[in-house]
Design a protein around this motif. Structure first.
Motif, PDB file in Angstrom:
ATOM      1  N   LEU A 191       0.825  -1.207   0.000  1.00  0.00           N
ATOM      2  CA  LEU A 191       0.000   0.000   0.000  1.00  0.00           C
ATOM      3  C   LEU A 191       0.854   1.250   0.000  1.00  0.00           C
ATOM      4  O   LEU A 191       0.560   2.214  -0.704  1.00  0.00           O
ATOM      5  CB  LEU A 191      -0.898   0.003   1.237  1.00  0.00           C
ATOM      6  N   GLU A 207       1.955   2.298  -3.276  1.00  0.00           N
ATOM      7  CA  GLU A 207       0.919   2.850  -4.163  1.00  0.00           C
ATOM      8  C   GLU A 207       0.318   4.144  -3.650  1.00  0.00           C
ATOM      9  O   GLU A 207       0.020   5.048  -4.429  1.00  0.00           O
ATOM     10  CB  GLU A 207      -0.202   1.820  -4.352  1.00  0.00           C
ATOM     11  N   VAL A 208       0.071   4.224  -2.353  1.00  0.00           N
ATOM     12  CA  VAL A 208      -0.671   5.384  -1.847  1.00  0.00           C
ATOM     13  C   VAL A 208       0.079   6.159  -0.760  1.00  0.00           C
ATOM     14  O   VAL A 208      -0.473   7.088  -0.169  1.00  0.00           O
ATOM     15  CB  VAL A 208      -2.069   4.959  -1.300  1.00  0.00           C
ATOM     16  N   ALA A 257      -1.220   7.396   2.877  1.00  0.00           N
ATOM     17  CA  ALA A 257      -2.635   7.013   2.970  1.00  0.00           C
ATOM     18  C   ALA A 257      -2.798   5.532   3.295  1.00  0.00           C
ATOM     19  O   ALA A 257      -3.916   5.052   3.437  1.00  0.00           O
ATOM     20  CB  ALA A 257      -3.365   7.358   1.676  1.00  0.00           C
ATOM     21  N   SER A 258      -1.684   4.802   3.416  1.00  0.00           N
ATOM     22  CA  SER A 258      -1.802   3.367   3.678  1.00  0.00           C
ATOM     23  C   SER A 258      -2.505   3.105   5.008  1.00  0.00           C
ATOM     24  O   SER A 258      -3.265   2.144   5.130  1.00  0.00           O
ATOM     25  CB  SER A 258      -0.427   2.697   3.645  1.00  0.00           C
ATOM     26  N   THR A 314      -6.122   3.341   4.493  1.00  0.00           N
ATOM     27  CA  THR A 314      -6.613   2.195   3.715  1.00  0.00           C
ATOM     28  C   THR A 314      -6.728   0.959   4.591  1.00  0.00           C
ATOM     29  O   THR A 314      -7.693   0.201   4.495  1.00  0.00           O
ATOM     30  CB  THR A 314      -5.681   1.914   2.521  1.00  0.00           C
ATOM     31  N   GLU A 337     -10.332   2.425  -1.888  1.00  0.00           N
ATOM     32  CA  GLU A 337      -9.276   3.414  -1.649  1.00  0.00           C
ATOM     33  C   GLU A 337      -8.306   3.571  -2.818  1.00  0.00           C
ATOM     34  O   GLU A 337      -7.733   4.628  -3.000  1.00  0.00           O
ATOM     35  CB  GLU A 337      -8.478   3.033  -0.399  1.00  0.00           C
ATOM     36  N   THR A 338      -8.098   2.487  -3.569  1.00  0.00           N
ATOM     37  CA  THR A 338      -7.066   2.600  -4.613  1.00  0.00           C
ATOM     38  C   THR A 338      -7.591   2.282  -6.010  1.00  0.00           C
ATOM     39  O   THR A 338      -6.835   2.359  -6.976  1.00  0.00           O
ATOM     40  CB  THR A 338      -5.880   1.635  -4.327  1.00  0.00           C
ATOM     41  N   SER A 361      -5.677  -1.708  -6.972  1.00  0.00           N
ATOM     42  CA  SER A 361      -5.766  -2.769  -5.972  1.00  0.00           C
ATOM     43  C   SER A 361      -5.080  -4.046  -6.463  1.00  0.00           C
ATOM     44  O   SER A 361      -4.511  -4.783  -5.679  1.00  0.00           O
ATOM     45  CB  SER A 361      -7.219  -3.040  -5.602  1.00  0.00           C
TER      46      SER A 361
END
Lengths: 165, 233, 218
Positions: free
Chosen positions: B67, B70-71, B74-75, B78, C59-60, C64
């Motif tokens: 995560l 990717e983010v 913000a993980s 999530t 969220e993604t 995902s």
């Protein structure tokens, strides 16, 4: 412990055991002495018994690869150990869960069914010499479980058109 | 839980002799009873017919790392969202199996017993023990302690709370259970060098306040005291 | 001549290290599961698997799949390291010295005991530089949201990591058939990334495994 017993014990909070359940338990306890002595006999004779099997298999299959023979002998010894323990516990699922999946996988991967069959045949012959018929009766069902997973013998001969009729 | 999406072979179900003979046996959380391994199919099914997979703690780290790639930051959010979804789905799942096992609805059951029953499968699945403190529920909040959090134990001492998955799980589950929007925040964590993790569950307002105090450096004990005295920032 | 006594290792015949009754232990009082080496284990139930999909999608979005693949890679790397340690300790033999057959047998048993389903290896494209892994009964695939594409991203990540570690070079993995799309099993093709790029494009175009492999090897 034999799996049905587990379920019997689970119901302790609900009721006392029925006569037939008690009888079943009595039978097991009664047979335990023989199970243990059979186990001891196999344990004590393991090496000499398996050495006989090893000598004979090398004699009857002189062309087989040494590594393949050794692997089959090891698998057979393993089966003997698991089946003996299964017999003491009187629990086929012990053999089923811990041995059979792995054993059949191994036999398939190594394509060793011809040797495995011969080895098991020899083991039964050897056991018949060291165990009494009563002991053999206790042990045989468990050995049968292991024998049942031996892959069916593959037709060695190649079928050709000429051989069709 | 029945899967409506997958049309392949039927999903496995728990069919041990013990369960067949005694399907309403309640003390079935011992490892050997709760899980049924099928050594020919490679599947694990729990007492409530849910398929399980075993992972090592690397699975959780992997999820967090994957995560973060990717983010980024913000993980955490999530992981909380995943937890909420988990809690919500588990509330429906729990309602079904509870009613089947105890022949009564979850709303007609003693609350403490209900909650203990809900957590038992998690204990058997290796998510740690819990302790729930309902003392302040009339004031609209409560505390949950988790011993041996799978997340915190895995990530080690990183100096901040890390158990967003658990926080989400509690928020999602209790929101469904009480049919009121609830949030959850971890106010003390094994990853901060504490011996166990502590979660505060309540309405958004209180959680926001606790989050603010936490950022200011307040301890779980401070937060507890301020909430009990009715303070809201 | 074979000496039976010499076939034993310290009076032991190593067999199935991963027999589930021996490998996994539960401590209900502590709420912990662990492996026979004492490593902590977690059981991931269906509701969490569904939640991972739902939460990641929320969220993604499309990412995902990548998150799950990366998660699988991370997990797979550590999974392999543990597997290597467990197996080489148990058989008293470094993994590199084990035959492919023995390695595969241990991996299959390990895969099953972790509840990941059944696994097999298809070596028919080995000479072309690809390994094909087939799997069945994956919980992650069973719970995946409906899609036109294969759904085993987590497994693809795990397998790419495991075989990269085994081969000692970076390998990629693409799923070419999926039980969720009605296939008889899940097939994962493992090979060098640049040789698998076209496979990925063919999967996107919904070509099946039988059509992809000859083109990939052409």
């Amino acid at each position: 412990m034999q799996p049905p017993f587990d379920a019997i014990f689970d119901e302790a909070e609900h009721r006392y055991l029925k006569p037939d359940e008690l009888q079943e338990m009595r039978q097991y306890v009664f047979s335990l002495k023989d199970r243990v002595s059979t186990y001891q006999m196999i344990r004590d004779r393991e090496l000499s018994l398996m050495q006989q099997v090893a000598d004979q298999i090398q004699y009857t299959m002189p062309d087989a690869e040494l590594a393949a023979l050794e692997r089959s002998l090891k698998n057979a010894m393993l089966s003997l150990r698991y089946c003996s323990m299964g017999m003491v516990l009187n629990d086929p699922s012990f053999v089923q869960n811990r041995l059979l999946g792995w054993l059949s996988d191994s036999m398939q991967i190594h394509n060793s069914s011809a040797i495995d069959r011969a080895v098991f045949r020899l083991i039964v012959q050897q056991l018949a010499q060291v165990l009494t018929s009563q002991q053999m009766e206790l042990f045989q069902p468990f050995l049968n479980l292991a024998q049942a997973v031996l892959p069916a013998p593959v037709e060695e001969e190649m079928l050709t058109v000429a051989g069709m009729f | 839980m029945a899967n409506l999406l997958w049309s392949g072979a039927t999903a496995p179900s728990h069919q041990t002799l013990t369960k067949l003979k005694n399907p309403k046996k309640h003390n079935h959380y011992g490892f050997k009873e709760f899980f049924q391994f099928d050594a020919t199919q490679g599947t694990i099914v729990d007492w409530n017919d849910s398929q399980n997979i075993l992972t090592t703690e690397d699975f959780i780290i992997g999820l967090v790392e994957g995560l973060e790639e990717e983010v980024g930051d913000a993980s955490a959010a999530t992981m909380y969202t995943i937890g909420c979804e988990w809690g919500q789905k588990d509330a429906f799942f729990f309602e079904k199996w509870f009613e089947k096992e105890f022949d009564r609805g979850i709303r007609q059951t003693n609350l403490l017993f209900l909650l203990e029953t809900w957590w038992w499968p998690f204990t058997a699945q290796g998510w740690g023990r819990w302790e729930i403190d309902l003392g302040e529920r009339k004031q609209g909040f409560m505390f949950i302690n988790i011993f041996d959090s799978a997340v915190a134990r895995t990530l080690g001492d990183v100096g901040k709370p890390v158990c967003y998955l658990y926080a989400g799980l509690f928020a999602g589950f209790f929101t469904e259970l009480v049919r009121k929007q609830l949030s959850c925040i971890e106010i003390q964590c094994y990853s901060m060098g504490e011996t166990y993790c502590k979660f505060l569950l309540g309405g958004q307002e209180r959680i926001d306040a606790a989050s603010f105090w936490l950022n200011e450096g307040a301890t779980a004990r401070d937060i507890e005291k301020r909430l009990k005295s009715g303070e809201l920032r | 001549m074979i000496s039976v006594a010499d076939l034993l290792t310290n009076d032991r015949i190593p067999a199935n290290y991963y027999a589930n009754e021996v490998y996994v232990r539960g401590d209900l009082e502590m709420g912990l599961l662990e492996s026979r080496r004492g490593d902590r284990l977690l059981a991931i139930p269906e509701t969490l698997i569904q939640a991972i999909y739902a939460g990641l999608t929320k969220e993604t979005g499309q990412a995902s799949r990548l998150v799950l693949f990366n998660c699988g890679r991370w997990w797979g790397k550590n999974f392999f390291n543990r597997f290597r340690d467990e197996v080489s300790d148990y058989y008293e033999m470094p993994l590199v010295d084990m035959s492919m057959a023995e390695f595969l047998q241990a991996l299959k048993q390990c895969w099953m005991t972790y509840g990941l389903g059944k696994l097999d290896l298809d070596q028919s494209y080995h000479h072309r530089g690809f390994l094909v892994i087939t799997t069945w009964n994956s919980a992650f695939i069973r719970q995946a949201p409906k899609s036109q594409l294969p759904a085993g991203f987590l497994e693809a990540g795990i397998l790419s990591a495991v075989f990269s570690q085994l081969a000692g070079r970076e390998l990629h993995c693409v799923q070419t058939s999926c039980e969720s799309l009605g296939s008889d099993c899940n097939r994962f093709v493992i090979g060098l990334q640049k040789r698998l790029d076209s496979a990925e494009a063919m999967v996107e175009k919904q070509l099946d495994h039988e059509s992809i492999m000859p083109r990939l090897c052409a």
